[in-house]
Enzyme design. Structure first.
Site, short mmCIF file in Angstrom:
data_model
loop_
_atom_site.label_atom_id
_atom_site.label_comp_id
_atom_site.label_asym_id
_atom_site.label_seq_id
_atom_site.Cartn_x
_atom_site.Cartn_y
_atom_site.Cartn_z
N ASN A 1 62.69 -11.59 -16.49
CA ASN A 1 62.19 -12.35 -15.34
C ASN A 1 63.36 -12.52 -14.38
OD1 ASN A 1 61.21 -14.22 -13.54
ND2 ASN A 1 60.99 -15.88 -15.04
N LYS B 1 63.41 -13.68 -11.48
CA LYS B 1 63.30 -14.86 -10.59
C LYS B 1 63.63 -14.46 -9.15
CE LYS B 1 64.01 -17.71 -14.58
NZ LYS B 1 64.41 -18.98 -15.15
N HIS C 1 54.67 -19.90 -15.04
CA HIS C 1 56.06 -20.19 -15.41
C HIS C 1 56.36 -21.65 -15.09
CE1 HIS C 1 60.44 -20.21 -15.38
NE2 HIS C 1 60.37 -19.13 -16.14
N GLU D 1 58.27 -21.19 -23.69
CA GLU D 1 59.57 -21.46 -23.07
C GLU D 1 59.80 -22.96 -22.95
OE1 GLU D 1 60.86 -17.86 -20.49
OE2 GLU D 1 59.64 -19.17 -19.27
N GLY E 1 67.65 -21.57 -18.56
CA GLY E 1 68.80 -21.53 -17.66
C GLY E 1 69.87 -22.55 -18.00
N SER F 1 67.16 -19.24 -22.37
CA SER F 1 68.54 -18.90 -22.72
C SER F 1 68.66 -17.87 -23.85
CB SER F 1 69.34 -20.17 -23.05
OG SER F 1 69.40 -21.01 -21.91
P1 PGA Z 1 66.65 -18.02 -18.93
O1 PGA Z 1 65.20 -18.04 -18.25
O2 PGA Z 1 66.66 -16.85 -19.88
O3 PGA Z 1 67.60 -17.85 -17.79
O4 PGA Z 1 66.82 -19.30 -19.66
C1 PGA Z 1 64.05 -17.75 -18.97
C2 PGA Z 1 62.82 -17.88 -18.09
O5 PGA Z 1 62.76 -18.81 -17.29
O6 PGA Z 1 61.88 -17.06 -18.16
#
Ligand code: PGA
Length: 248
Positions: A9, A11, A95, A167, A173, A213
């Site tokens: 993803n 983003k 999401h 998630e 993040g 993460s």
């Molecule tokens: P991250 O994000 O791996 O940066 O924690 C995961 C997501 O939001 O899909």
């Protein structure tokens, strides 16, 4: 046997030129993956470039969102047909950033899931709790509810095309990953809801990802848990490390 699926993803990152450059780096590393399905989900404006860049590989392209109407006066929105026409196979829906920053409710997510499936797009449906909700002990109740509402009126034939991404919001993040046991516990609870709604056979076919993460260091153990069939990866999907996650 469920085929593992690892989705990146991206983003709101990468211009079209940067997207192309990233795919050129990742393509030789993950492009011929057969055991694991690999999906890149770039921003809308990078989709055309991405579809072109992954041609001839096994990499699939997904979007990060879509609207639930066919067309019309919805300034700034993107319709399912447009995604299909551009070459998307998947679409991330619900999401936590969409739920949190853009007010998406479970009901909106359900409308989007139904519309995506109607157009042959495979939804990656995100569910997960905040830290406060976890501390309150309502994680499983909440995730059950999110999963059930997202799949309302979805037939068993369509349900098997969906992917559920668990998630935990506190892990996104933040560098704070759920432990293997925490992730497995909730993914197992999701499998249980799917069993209640669709029966064991269908529930065993639906893939459940963990996200939050995920990195090259923790992916292998997470993905080895019985109810975790891969990951939805944010930050680490923008680097060559992504290939270590796929190969995990
Ligand atoms: P991250 O994000 O791996 O940066 O924690 C995961 C997501 O939001 O899909």
């Amino acid at each position: 046997m469920r085929k593992r699926i690892v989705a990146g993803n991206w983003k709101m990152n990468k211009t079209p030129a940067e997207a192309k450059a990233l795919i050129e780096v990742l393509k030789p590393l993950v492009g011929s993956s057969e055991e694991t399905e690999v999906v890149f989900c770039p921003p809308f404006l990078d989709i055309a470039v991405a579809v072109e860049a992954v041609k001839g590989t096994n990499i699939k392209i997904g979007a990060q969102n879509m609207y639930y109407e066919e067309k019309g006066a919805y300034t700034g929105e993107v319709a399912p047909d447009m995604l299909v026409g551009a070459g998307c196979e998947y679409v991330i829906l619900g999401h936590s950033e969409r739920r949190g920053y853009f007010g998406e409710t479970n009901e909106i997510v359900n409308k989007k899931v139904l519309k995506a499936l109607e157009h042959g797009l495979k939804p990656i449906i995100c569910v997960g709790e905040t830290l406060e909700q976890r501390e309150q002990g309502i994680t499983e109740d909440l995730v059950r509810l999110q999963t059930k509402i997202a799949l309302k009126d979805v037939s068993p034939e369509d349900a098997v095309k969906t992917v559920i991404a668990y998630e935990p919001i506190w892990a996104i993040g933040t560098g704070k990953t759920a432990t293997n046991e925490q992730a497995e516990e909730v993914c197992a609870a999701i499998r249980k809801v799917l069993t209640e709604v669709y029966g064991k056979e269908v529930a065993e076919e639906i893939r459940i990802q963990y996200g939050g993460s995920v990195n090259a260091g923790n992916a292998k153990e997470l993905f080895a848990m019985p109810n975790i069939d891969g990951g939805l990866v944010g930050g680490a999907s923008l680097k060559a490390d992504f290939s270590d996650i796929v190969n995990a």
